[in-house]
Design a protein around this motif. Structure first.
Motif, PDB file in Angstrom:
ATOM      1  N   ASN A 106      40.583  53.212  14.418  1.00  0.00           N
ATOM      2  CA  ASN A 106      41.417  52.380  15.283  1.00  0.00           C
ATOM      3  C   ASN A 106      40.812  52.252  16.679  1.00  0.00           C
ATOM      4  OD1 ASN A 106      44.075  50.988  15.775  1.00  0.00           O
ATOM      5  ND2 ASN A 106      44.261  52.622  17.278  1.00  0.00           N
ATOM      6  N   ASN A 107      40.202  53.332  17.169  1.00  0.00           N
ATOM      7  CA  ASN A 107      39.558  53.285  18.482  1.00  0.00           C
ATOM      8  C   ASN A 107      38.346  52.357  18.480  1.00  0.00           C
ATOM      9  OD1 ASN A 107      41.407  55.086  19.569  1.00  0.00           O
ATOM     10  ND2 ASN A 107      40.162  56.878  19.113  1.00  0.00           N
ATOM     11  N   LYS A 108      37.679  52.280  17.319  1.00  0.00           N
ATOM     12  CA  LYS A 108      36.506  51.406  17.215  1.00  0.00           C
ATOM     13  C   LYS A 108      36.911  49.956  16.959  1.00  0.00           C
ATOM     14  CE  LYS A 108      33.338  54.921  15.353  1.00  0.00           C
ATOM     15  NZ  LYS A 108      34.300  56.021  15.161  1.00  0.00           N
ATOM     16  N   PHE A 109      38.000  49.778  16.181  1.00  0.00           N
ATOM     17  CA  PHE A 109      38.436  48.428  15.813  1.00  0.00           C
ATOM     18  C   PHE A 109      39.924  48.276  16.131  1.00  0.00           C
ATOM     19  CE2 PHE A 109      35.165  49.902  12.799  1.00  0.00           C
ATOM     20  CZ  PHE A 109      34.161  48.979  13.053  1.00  0.00           C
ATOM     21  N   PRO A 110      40.286  48.259  17.406  1.00  0.00           N
ATOM     22  CA  PRO A 110      41.712  48.226  17.779  1.00  0.00           C
ATOM     23  C   PRO A 110      42.435  46.961  17.343  1.00  0.00           C
ATOM     24  CG  PRO A 110      40.317  47.856  19.693  1.00  0.00           C
ATOM     25  CD  PRO A 110      39.415  48.272  18.582  1.00  0.00           C
ATOM     26  N   ALA A 111      41.668  45.911  17.043  1.00  0.00           N
ATOM     27  CA  ALA A 111      42.304  44.655  16.650  1.00  0.00           C
ATOM     28  C   ALA A 111      42.446  44.524  15.138  1.00  0.00           C
ATOM     29  CB  ALA A 111      41.505  43.471  17.194  1.00  0.00           C
ATOM     30  N   ASP A 112      42.118  45.568  14.406  1.00  0.00           N
ATOM     31  CA  ASP A 112      42.200  45.506  12.935  1.00  0.00           C
ATOM     32  C   ASP A 112      43.620  45.859  12.495  1.00  0.00           C
ATOM     33  OD1 ASP A 112      42.059  45.842  10.181  1.00  0.00           O
ATOM     34  OD2 ASP A 112      40.029  46.635  10.238  1.00  0.00           O
ATOM     35  N   PRO A 113      44.420  44.879  12.021  1.00  0.00           N
ATOM     36  CA  PRO A 113      45.806  45.161  11.643  1.00  0.00           C
ATOM     37  C   PRO A 113      45.929  46.103  10.450  1.00  0.00           C
ATOM     38  CG  PRO A 113      45.187  42.926  11.016  1.00  0.00           C
ATOM     39  CD  PRO A 113      44.072  43.466  11.846  1.00  0.00           C
ATOM     40  N   LYS A 114      44.912  46.120   9.588  1.00  0.00           N
ATOM     41  CA  LYS A 114      44.958  47.000   8.425  1.00  0.00           C
ATOM     42  C   LYS A 114      44.970  48.466   8.863  1.00  0.00           C
ATOM     43  CE  LYS A 114      42.449  48.079   4.138  1.00  0.00           C
ATOM     44  NZ  LYS A 114      41.230  47.797   3.336  1.00  0.00           N
ATOM     45  N   VAL A 115      44.177  48.775   9.875  1.00  0.00           N
ATOM     46  CA  VAL A 115      44.124  50.144  10.403  1.00  0.00           C
ATOM     47  C   VAL A 115      45.460  50.511  11.028  1.00  0.00           C
ATOM     48  CG1 VAL A 115      43.004  51.692  12.037  1.00  0.00           C
ATOM     49  CG2 VAL A 115      41.647  49.998  10.791  1.00  0.00           C
ATOM     50  N   SER A 116      45.996  49.613  11.846  1.00  0.00           N
ATOM     51  CA  SER A 116      47.276  49.878  12.514  1.00  0.00           C
ATOM     52  C   SER A 116      48.394  50.074  11.496  1.00  0.00           C
ATOM     53  CB  SER A 116      47.624  48.722  13.460  1.00  0.00           C
ATOM     54  OG  SER A 116      46.677  48.621  14.495  1.00  0.00           O
ATOM     55  N   GLU A 117      48.386  49.265  10.436  1.00  0.00           N
ATOM     56  CA  GLU A 117      49.429  49.395   9.416  1.00  0.00           C
ATOM     57  C   GLU A 117      49.333  50.737   8.693  1.00  0.00           C
ATOM     58  OE1 GLU A 117      51.255  47.093   5.483  1.00  0.00           O
ATOM     59  OE2 GLU A 117      49.577  46.200   6.579  1.00  0.00           O
ATOM     60  N   SER A 118      48.124  51.161   8.388  1.00  0.00           N
ATOM     61  CA  SER A 118      47.953  52.455   7.721  1.00  0.00           C
ATOM     62  C   SER A 118      48.407  53.601   8.616  1.00  0.00           C
ATOM     63  CB  SER A 118      46.491  52.653   7.311  1.00  0.00           C
ATOM     64  OG  SER A 118      46.115  51.725   6.318  1.00  0.00           O
ATOM     65  N   LEU A 119      48.087  53.520   9.894  1.00  0.00           N
ATOM     66  CA  LEU A 119      48.545  54.547  10.836  1.00  0.00           C
ATOM     67  C   LEU A 119      50.068  54.541  10.921  1.00  0.00           C
ATOM     68  CD1 LEU A 119      45.898  54.105  13.664  1.00  0.00           C
ATOM     69  CD2 LEU A 119      46.299  56.204  12.356  1.00  0.00           C
ATOM     70  N   ALA A 120      50.663  53.354  10.905  1.00  0.00           N
ATOM     71  CA  ALA A 120      52.122  53.247  10.943  1.00  0.00           C
ATOM     72  C   ALA A 120      52.734  53.863   9.693  1.00  0.00           C
ATOM     73  CB  ALA A 120      52.536  51.786  11.067  1.00  0.00           C
ATOM     74  N   ASP A 121      52.146  53.574   8.537  1.00  0.00           N
ATOM     75  CA  ASP A 121      52.655  54.124   7.271  1.00  0.00           C
ATOM     76  C   ASP A 121      52.600  55.649   7.281  1.00  0.00           C
ATOM     77  OD1 ASP A 121      53.048  51.548   6.380  1.00  0.00           O
ATOM     78  OD2 ASP A 121      51.248  51.493   5.126  1.00  0.00           O
ATOM     79  N   MET A 122      51.488  56.191   7.765  1.00  0.00           N
ATOM     80  CA  MET A 122      51.343  57.646   7.828  1.00  0.00           C
ATOM     81  C   MET A 122      52.357  58.251   8.800  1.00  0.00           C
ATOM     82  SD  MET A 122      47.295  58.616   7.675  1.00  0.00           S
ATOM     83  CE  MET A 122      46.450  58.655   6.093  1.00  0.00           C
ATOM     84  N   ALA A 123      52.528  57.602   9.934  1.00  0.00           N
ATOM     85  CA  ALA A 123      53.498  58.102  10.923  1.00  0.00           C
ATOM     86  C   ALA A 123      54.909  58.057  10.354  1.00  0.00           C
ATOM     87  CB  ALA A 123      53.415  57.277  12.202  1.00  0.00           C
ATOM     88  N   PHE A 124      55.224  56.992   9.624  1.00  0.00           N
ATOM     89  CA  PHE A 124      56.546  56.871   9.019  1.00  0.00           C
ATOM     90  C   PHE A 124      56.768  57.980   7.991  1.00  0.00           C
ATOM     91  CE2 PHE A 124      59.652  55.257   5.984  1.00  0.00           C
ATOM     92  CZ  PHE A 124      60.665  54.808   6.825  1.00  0.00           C
ATOM     93  N   SER A 125      55.748  58.236   7.166  1.00  0.00           N
ATOM     94  CA  SER A 125      55.849  59.303   6.159  1.00  0.00           C
ATOM     95  C   SER A 125      56.058  60.664   6.812  1.00  0.00           C
ATOM     96  CB  SER A 125      54.584  59.343   5.290  1.00  0.00           C
ATOM     97  OG  SER A 125      54.441  58.141   4.577  1.00  0.00           O
ATOM     98  N   GLY A 126      55.442  60.839   7.988  1.00  0.00           N
ATOM     99  CA  GLY A 126      55.595  62.093   8.717  1.00  0.00           C
ATOM    100  C   GLY A 126      56.800  62.124   9.635  1.00  0.00           C
ATOM    101  N   LYS A 127      57.651  61.092   9.520  1.00  0.00           N
ATOM    102  CA  LYS A 127      58.888  60.971  10.306  1.00  0.00           C
ATOM    103  C   LYS A 127      58.634  60.856  11.812  1.00  0.00           C
ATOM    104  CE  LYS A 127      61.793  63.266   6.857  1.00  0.00           C
ATOM    105  NZ  LYS A 127      62.794  64.317   6.599  1.00  0.00           N
ATOM    106  N   SER A 128      57.440  60.382  12.157  1.00  0.00           N
ATOM    107  CA  SER A 128      57.146  60.086  13.567  1.00  0.00           C
ATOM    108  C   SER A 128      57.502  58.612  13.787  1.00  0.00           C
ATOM    109  CB  SER A 128      55.672  60.357  13.877  1.00  0.00           C
ATOM    110  OG  SER A 128      55.343  61.712  13.679  1.00  0.00           O
ATOM    111  N   TYR A 129      58.795  58.346  13.830  1.00  0.00           N
ATOM    112  CA  TYR A 129      59.270  56.966  13.768  1.00  0.00           C
ATOM    113  C   TYR A 129      58.894  56.141  14.999  1.00  0.00           C
ATOM    114  CZ  TYR A 129      61.995  58.882   9.919  1.00  0.00           C
ATOM    115  OH  TYR A 129      62.376  59.498   8.746  1.00  0.00           O
ATOM    116  N   ALA A 130      58.921  56.746  16.169  1.00  0.00           N
ATOM    117  CA  ALA A 130      58.568  55.997  17.380  1.00  0.00           C
ATOM    118  C   ALA A 130      57.101  55.569  17.336  1.00  0.00           C
ATOM    119  CB  ALA A 130      58.841  56.843  18.615  1.00  0.00           C
ATOM    120  N   VAL A 131      56.244  56.464  16.842  1.00  0.00           N
ATOM    121  CA  VAL A 131      54.819  56.134  16.713  1.00  0.00           C
ATOM    122  C   VAL A 131      54.639  55.018  15.689  1.00  0.00           C
ATOM    123  CG1 VAL A 131      52.546  57.001  16.035  1.00  0.00           C
ATOM    124  CG2 VAL A 131      54.090  58.448  17.368  1.00  0.00           C
ATOM    125  N   ALA A 132      55.331  55.148  14.558  1.00  0.00           N
ATOM    126  CA  ALA A 132      55.250  54.125  13.511  1.00  0.00           C
ATOM    127  C   ALA A 132      55.714  52.770  14.044  1.00  0.00           C
ATOM    128  CB  ALA A 132      56.093  54.534  12.311  1.00  0.00           C
TER     129      ALA A 132
END
Length: 229
Positions: A92-118
């Motif tokens: 994500n730091n290398k490709f901040p404009a890649d929505p696929k990366v952001s979505e995967s990070l959001a999915d992981m955050a949601f699974s970990g109950k880090s809802y604000a981050v997601a």
């Protein structure tokens, strides 16, 4: 003397060029060897064997998103989500404009109950490349934080694009119910039934809404209908 000095310099430069070419060739060759082996083990489902090769290839060429994604998925298959998330953050730091990366990070955050981050990552995806699927996820993360009005607003947007989509209509009723408006949820579920959606989950949820509204006799009838299929 000057000619000898120049000749020595040119020989030295030539040696450096040859040595540099040799090093680059060997690094490139090693990278491809690691990536090929890692990808082969990955495709075969041998994730323990794939990991060291993919990790080595990624460290040698961190800009290769294909290798990076396979490394993330390998960590996930090995139940090492924390390390997979770390690689995703690096991507994500290398490709901040890649929505696929952001979505995967959001999915992981949601699974970990880090809802604000997601929520933050889903908002980034929606700003870059909006889609129905991501908006559903965004509504769910808002719901998880009890931001009912915002979640309902997102479901309203989804319904405006697909007013006849029975799954979205059902999910909308779920959000409405979670927000505490059981009367409205019951109306929406009844409308679904009237339009031919008589799935068991729709009937069961309608029964639940009627029961919460104190309409026990109506609820029992709906529950029986759900049991009889």
């Amino acid at each position: 003397m000057k000619q000898t000095y120049r000749a020595v310099i040119w020989v030295f430069i030539a040696v450096l060029i040859v040595a540099g070419t040799y090093v680059v060739f060997n690094v490139t060759h090693t990278y491809y060897k690691f990536s090929i082996l890692g990808e082969r083990f990955f495709e075969e489902g041998e994730y323990n064997h794939a990991l060291p090769y993919l990790l080595a290839a990624y460290r040698m060429k961190p800009g290769d998103k294909s290798i990076a994604w396979k490394l993330v998925w390998t960590y996930e298959h090995l139940n090492r989500d924390g390390e997979g998330r770390r690689i995703l953050v690096e991507i994500n730091n290398k490709f901040p404009a890649d929505p696929k990366v952001s979505e995967s990070l959001a999915d992981m955050a949601f699974s970990g109950k880090s809802y604000a981050v997601a929520q933050s990552y889903y908002e980034r995806v929606l700003a870059q490349k909006p889609s129905m699927e991501v908006r559903k996820k965004y509504a769910n993360v808002l719901l998880a934080q009890k931001k009912y009005a915002d979640a309902m607003g997102q479901m309203d947007i989804l319904l405006s694009f697909s007013p006849d989509d029975q799954d979205i209509r059902y999910q909308h009723a779920q959000v409405v119910s979670t927000a505490g408006d059981h009367e409205r949820a019951a109306r929406e579920l009844q409308a679904l039934l009237d339009d031919g959606d008589s799935k068991k989950e729709v009937l069961t949820m309608l029964g639940d809404q009627l029961r919460l509204l104190g309409r026990d006799e109506d609820a029992i009838k709906i529950y029986k209908r759900a049991e009889n299929g």
